[in-house]
Design a protein around this motif. Structure first.
Motif, PDB file in Angstrom:
ATOM      1  N   ILE A   2       4.879  -7.972  -1.774  1.00 23.85           N
ATOM      2  CA  ILE A   2       5.367  -6.822  -2.298  1.00 23.85           C
ATOM      3  C   ILE A   2       6.925  -7.081  -2.269  1.00 23.85           C
ATOM      4  O   ILE A   2       7.297  -7.260  -1.147  1.00 23.85           O
ATOM      5  N   PHE A   3       7.560  -6.741  -3.226  1.00 17.87           N
ATOM      6  CA  PHE A   3       8.998  -6.950  -3.464  1.00 17.87           C
ATOM      7  C   PHE A   3       9.548  -5.935  -4.490  1.00 17.87           C
ATOM      8  O   PHE A   3       8.615  -5.528  -5.336  1.00 17.87           O
ATOM      9  N   PRO A   4      11.048  -5.670  -4.710  1.00 17.13           N
ATOM     10  CA  PRO A   4      11.758  -5.882  -3.294  1.00 17.13           C
ATOM     11  C   PRO A   4      11.329  -5.117  -2.265  1.00 17.13           C
ATOM     12  O   PRO A   4      10.642  -3.962  -2.520  1.00 17.13           O
ATOM     13  N   ASN A   5      11.854  -5.174  -1.033  1.00 17.97           N
ATOM     14  CA  ASN A   5      11.564  -4.500  -0.108  1.00 17.97           C
ATOM     15  C   ASN A   5      12.957  -4.637   0.937  1.00 17.97           C
ATOM     16  O   ASN A   5      13.132  -5.772   1.659  1.00 17.97           O
ATOM     17  N   PRO A   6      13.774  -3.630   0.985  1.00 16.98           N
ATOM     18  CA  PRO A   6      13.683  -2.190   0.459  1.00 16.98           C
ATOM     19  C   PRO A   6      13.714  -2.293  -1.177  1.00 16.98           C
ATOM     20  O   PRO A   6      14.453  -3.239  -1.766  1.00 16.98           O
ATOM     21  N   VAL A   7      13.139  -1.220  -1.671  1.00 19.65           N
ATOM     22  CA  VAL A   7      13.086  -1.029  -2.989  1.00 19.65           C
ATOM     23  C   VAL A   7      13.975   0.308  -3.682  1.00 19.65           C
ATOM     24  O   VAL A   7      14.117   1.094  -2.905  1.00 19.65           O
ATOM     25  N   LYS A   8      14.303   0.206  -4.829  1.00 20.32           N
ATOM     26  CA  LYS A   8      15.044   1.238  -5.256  1.00 20.32           C
ATOM     27  C   LYS A   8      14.264   1.916  -6.208  1.00 20.32           C
ATOM     28  O   LYS A   8      14.130   3.380  -6.202  1.00 20.32           O
ATOM     29  N   ASP A   9      13.634   1.444  -7.239  1.00 18.37           N
ATOM     30  CA  ASP A   9      12.678   2.093  -8.462  1.00 18.37           C
ATOM     31  C   ASP A   9      11.698   1.606  -8.748  1.00 18.37           C
ATOM     32  O   ASP A   9      10.664   2.017  -8.849  1.00 18.37           O
ATOM     33  N   GLN A  10      11.535   0.247  -8.966  1.00 19.32           N
ATOM     34  CA  GLN A  10      10.339  -0.637  -9.623  1.00 19.32           C
ATOM     35  C   GLN A  10       9.870  -1.541  -8.311  1.00 19.32           C
ATOM     36  O   GLN A  10      10.469  -2.265  -7.797  1.00 19.32           O
ATOM     37  N   ALA A  54      11.045   8.325  -8.184  1.00 21.42           N
ATOM     38  CA  ALA A  54      10.934   9.809  -8.185  1.00 21.42           C
ATOM     39  C   ALA A  54      11.057  10.170  -6.702  1.00 21.42           C
ATOM     40  O   ALA A  54      11.347  11.276  -6.247  1.00 21.42           O
ATOM     41  N   LEU A  55      10.595   9.068  -5.826  1.00 22.58           N
ATOM     42  CA  LEU A  55      10.588   9.581  -4.370  1.00 22.58           C
ATOM     43  C   LEU A  55      11.921   9.421  -3.772  1.00 22.58           C
ATOM     44  O   LEU A  55      12.722   8.640  -4.213  1.00 22.58           O
ATOM     45  N   PRO A  56      11.977  10.364  -2.794  1.00 25.99           N
ATOM     46  CA  PRO A  56      13.220  10.226  -2.100  1.00 25.99           C
ATOM     47  C   PRO A  56      13.284   9.097  -0.944  1.00 25.99           C
ATOM     48  O   PRO A  56      12.322   8.352  -0.546  1.00 25.99           O
ATOM     49  N   ALA A  57      14.617   8.973  -0.675  1.00 26.06           N
ATOM     50  CA  ALA A  57      14.620   7.714   0.106  1.00 26.06           C
ATOM     51  C   ALA A  57      13.807   7.866   1.533  1.00 26.06           C
ATOM     52  O   ALA A  57      13.786   8.886   2.159  1.00 26.06           O
ATOM     53  N   GLY A  58      13.275   6.648   2.016  1.00 24.32           N
ATOM     54  CA  GLY A  58      12.586   6.706   3.346  1.00 24.32           C
ATOM     55  C   GLY A  58      11.772   5.688   3.684  1.00 24.32           C
ATOM     56  O   GLY A  58      11.646   4.629   2.631  1.00 24.32           O
ATOM     57  N   ILE A  59      10.910   5.659   4.403  1.00 17.09           N
ATOM     58  CA  ILE A  59       9.717   4.777   4.766  1.00 17.09           C
ATOM     59  C   ILE A  59       8.425   5.176   4.195  1.00 17.09           C
ATOM     60  O   ILE A  59       7.971   6.306   4.748  1.00 17.09           O
ATOM     61  N   TYR A  60       7.831   4.424   3.565  1.00 12.94           N
ATOM     62  CA  TYR A  60       6.514   4.655   3.045  1.00 12.94           C
ATOM     63  C   TYR A  60       5.362   3.573   3.501  1.00 12.94           C
ATOM     64  O   TYR A  60       5.768   2.439   3.670  1.00 12.94           O
ATOM     65  N   ARG A  61       4.009   3.990   3.531  1.00 18.52           N
ATOM     66  CA  ARG A  61       3.152   3.329   3.834  1.00 18.52           C
ATOM     67  C   ARG A  61       2.423   2.872   2.388  1.00 18.52           C
ATOM     68  O   ARG A  61       2.090   3.992   1.854  1.00 18.52           O
ATOM     69  N   LEU A  62       1.841   1.676   2.091  1.00 11.25           N
ATOM     70  CA  LEU A  62       1.044   1.411   1.031  1.00 11.25           C
ATOM     71  C   LEU A  62      -0.195   1.387   1.515  1.00 11.25           C
ATOM     72  O   LEU A  62      -0.348   0.394   2.341  1.00 11.25           O
ATOM     73  N   HIS A  63      -1.116   1.844   0.868  1.00 12.58           N
ATOM     74  CA  HIS A  63      -2.574   1.656   1.391  1.00 12.58           C
ATOM     75  C   HIS A  63      -3.097   0.950   0.124  1.00 12.58           C
ATOM     76  O   HIS A  63      -3.381   1.302  -0.752  1.00 12.58           O
ATOM     77  N   ARG A 102       0.620  -1.612   4.179  1.00 10.35           N
ATOM     78  CA  ARG A 102       2.008  -2.351   4.420  1.00 10.35           C
ATOM     79  C   ARG A 102       2.876  -1.338   4.108  1.00 10.35           C
ATOM     80  O   ARG A 102       2.810  -0.224   3.588  1.00 10.35           O
ATOM     81  N   THR A 103       4.360  -1.404   4.923  1.00 12.08           N
ATOM     82  CA  THR A 103       5.239  -0.685   4.881  1.00 12.08           C
ATOM     83  C   THR A 103       6.604  -0.996   3.834  1.00 12.08           C
ATOM     84  O   THR A 103       6.742  -2.289   3.817  1.00 12.08           O
ATOM     85  N   VAL A 104       6.842  -0.030   3.294  1.00 16.31           N
ATOM     86  CA  VAL A 104       8.368  -0.428   2.332  1.00 16.31           C
ATOM     87  C   VAL A 104       9.271   0.516   2.743  1.00 16.31           C
ATOM     88  O   VAL A 104       8.882   1.959   3.147  1.00 16.31           O
ATOM     89  N   SER A 105      10.621   0.164   2.295  1.00 17.71           N
ATOM     90  CA  SER A 105      11.708   1.051   2.511  1.00 17.71           C
ATOM     91  C   SER A 105      12.279   1.377   1.077  1.00 17.71           C
ATOM     92  O   SER A 105      12.539   0.477   0.467  1.00 17.71           O
ATOM     93  N   LYS A 106      12.347   2.693   0.904  1.00 15.17           N
ATOM     94  CA  LYS A 106      12.932   3.301  -0.403  1.00 15.17           C
ATOM     95  C   LYS A 106      14.356   3.464  -0.241  1.00 15.17           C
ATOM     96  O   LYS A 106      14.677   4.356   0.536  1.00 15.17           O
TER      97      LYS A 106
END
Length: 86
Positions: free
Chosen positions: A16-24, A61-70, A80-84
């Protein structure tokens, strides 16, 4: 090192990349085709479900923060966890 003893064998092949991610957000797997990816916020709400993701996932469209990917495939799943970023 694996994050869980219960993870399926294909979990090690997920990138999973990039992490942290900005848009794609890119999710690659060498060994399996993912059936679905859910994006989950810190309150456990599923914000988006992407069936059979093939390439980049637009999360601009997601606000900045920490998200979990299922990540789901072949009857199994991993998280997996990603930072936006802004």
């Amino acid at each position: 090192a694996p994050t869980s003893l219960q993870e399926p064998a294909w979990a090690k092949d997920i990138t999973i990349f990039p992490n942290p991610v900005k848009d794609q957000l890119n999710i690659r797997s060498r060994s399996i085709t993912l059936d679905q990816v859910d994006i989950i916020d810190n309150l456990g709400r599923v914000l988006s479900s992407i069936p059979s993701p093939q390439s980049a996932i637009d999360i601009s469209a997601l606000p900045a923060g920490i998200y979990r990917l299922h990540l789901m495939a072949d009857g199994n799943s991993v998280y997996r966890t990603v930072s936006k970023m802004e």
